[in-house]
Design a protein around this motif. Structure first.
Motif, mmCIF file in Angstrom:
data_model
loop_
_atom_site.group_PDB
_atom_site.id
_atom_site.type_symbol
_atom_site.label_atom_id
_atom_site.label_comp_id
_atom_site.label_asym_id
_atom_site.label_seq_id
_atom_site.Cartn_x
_atom_site.Cartn_y
_atom_site.Cartn_z
ATOM 1 N N SER A 16 0.844 -1.191 0.000
ATOM 2 C CA SER A 16 0.000 0.000 0.000
ATOM 3 C C SER A 16 0.884 1.247 0.000
ATOM 4 C CB SER A 16 -0.926 0.015 1.227
ATOM 5 O OG SER A 16 -0.348 0.760 2.270
ATOM 6 N N ILE A 17 0.269 2.360 -0.360
ATOM 7 C CA ILE A 17 1.016 3.618 -0.499
ATOM 8 C C ILE A 17 1.612 4.087 0.840
ATOM 9 C CG2 ILE A 17 -1.045 5.070 -0.227
ATOM 10 C CD1 ILE A 17 0.130 6.796 -2.509
ATOM 11 N N ARG A 97 -10.219 7.288 3.873
ATOM 12 C CA ARG A 97 -9.055 7.410 2.993
ATOM 13 C C ARG A 97 -7.919 6.444 3.364
ATOM 14 N NH1 ARG A 97 -7.559 13.566 2.798
ATOM 15 N NH2 ARG A 97 -9.289 14.099 4.154
ATOM 16 N N GLN A 98 -8.206 5.463 4.203
ATOM 17 C CA GLN A 98 -7.180 4.469 4.537
ATOM 18 C C GLN A 98 -7.139 3.439 3.404
ATOM 19 O OE1 GLN A 98 -4.558 4.014 6.320
ATOM 20 N NE2 GLN A 98 -5.290 3.404 8.328
ATOM 21 N N PRO A 99 -5.946 3.085 2.920
ATOM 22 C CA PRO A 99 -5.904 2.034 1.896
ATOM 23 C C PRO A 99 -6.572 0.755 2.434
ATOM 24 C CG PRO A 99 -3.758 3.071 2.153
ATOM 25 C CD PRO A 99 -4.632 3.615 3.252
ATOM 26 N N LYS A 103 -7.114 -1.244 6.580
ATOM 27 C CA LYS A 103 -8.303 -0.961 7.397
ATOM 28 C C LYS A 103 -8.454 -1.922 8.583
ATOM 29 C CE LYS A 103 -11.385 1.558 4.288
ATOM 30 N NZ LYS A 103 -11.698 2.702 5.151
ATOM 31 N N TYR A 208 7.833 6.759 1.423
ATOM 32 C CA TYR A 208 7.389 6.337 0.091
ATOM 33 C C TYR A 208 8.379 6.790 -0.986
ATOM 34 C CZ TYR A 208 4.483 6.147 -4.114
ATOM 35 O OH TYR A 208 4.008 5.899 -5.372
#
Ligand code: ZN
Length: 251
Positions: A16-17, A97-99, A103, A208
């Protein structure tokens, strides 16, 4: 004299980002040690005396900080600051807005937080429930900020010096609340900490952008400075473009 605050979130392999693999984190720590970069608390970055200094911040307080990040930090004799969502400890990181991959990820429990604090990890506040603070009336936003500080101080007995704005979003009245109650505020504005930095919203560099060992090895060299400036400019342009298109579609 480059100074930087690095941002990590979850240490996992989901891709994930906001995820960093344990291997990348280990590479980062080994690289910082090899470069002789001093690792300090975020509140001390601006005043550090070494030629180059860095603070390591972990937003959201995922439980994998305990299992994956802390052992790697200890191995290198380094410390870090974890910014926790004080109303969600022991629950999951399930907010807007959580990938999706994150969650259901567990957040640190208070007992783990106390154990880590006793082992030298610093804790900062990141609100009670991780809302976008500018969406709230200012008194509600202030409660999110101040209640999180109080909750952490009550549980750890240590003064909380840092606040990280959820999603990096704030207005001037929100920043004023942070400035009055914390030593520093942490933004998601990309860049090095400089003499011109504002203590209510210090710049950070998200891990990132440092996924390649090439860039962490050169972060404090002139080439690394140019790389971060380019990425920050590209991010600024993207944000401006998103604002323009949002305005156009609202019309
Ligand atoms: Zn967050």
């Amino acid at each position: 004299m480059p100074r930087a605050i690095l941002t990590y979130h979850s240490i996992d392999d989901s891709g994930s980002i906001v995820s960093t693999t344990t291997e990348t984190l280990r590479l980062h720590l080994a690289s910082l040690v090899a470069q002789g970069v001093e690792v300090v608390a975020p509140g001390e970055v601006a005043e550090a005396r070494s030629p180059s200094a860095v603070a390591l911040t972990f937003d959201d307080g995922f439980a994998n900080f305990y299992t994956d990040a802390f052992p790697a930090l200890s191995l290198n004799g380094l410390t870090a600051t974890v910014l926790i969502v004080a109303g969600r400890c022991g629950q999951s990181g399930d907010w807007a807005r959580q990938p999706p991959a994150l969650k259901t990820r567990e957040l640190l429990t208070w007992s783990k937080i106390q154990e880590l604090q006793a082992a030298g990890i610093e804790f900062g506040a990141h609100s009670m429930t991780h809302p976008s603070l500018p969406d709230l009336p200012i008194d509600k936003a202030a409660s999110e900020i101040l209640d999180s500080k109080r909750a952490i101080e009550d549980r750890t007995g240590a003064a909380v010096e840092c606040f990280a704005y959820p999603y990096g979003e704030y207005t001037q009245p929100i920043a004023d609340v942070v400035a009055e109650n914390f030593r520093i505020g942490l933004s998601t504005e990309m860049g090095f900490v400089t003499r011109g930095s504002s203590f209510e919203a210090l710049e950070r560099i998200d891990a990132y952008y440092l996924r390649s060992a090439f860039w962490i090895d050169r972060l404090f060299a002139p080439l690394g400075g140019r790389y971060i400036a380019c990425r920050a400019a590209a991010r600024g342009l993207k944000k401006r473009f998103e604002k323009i298109t949002a305005r156009a579609s609202a019309q």
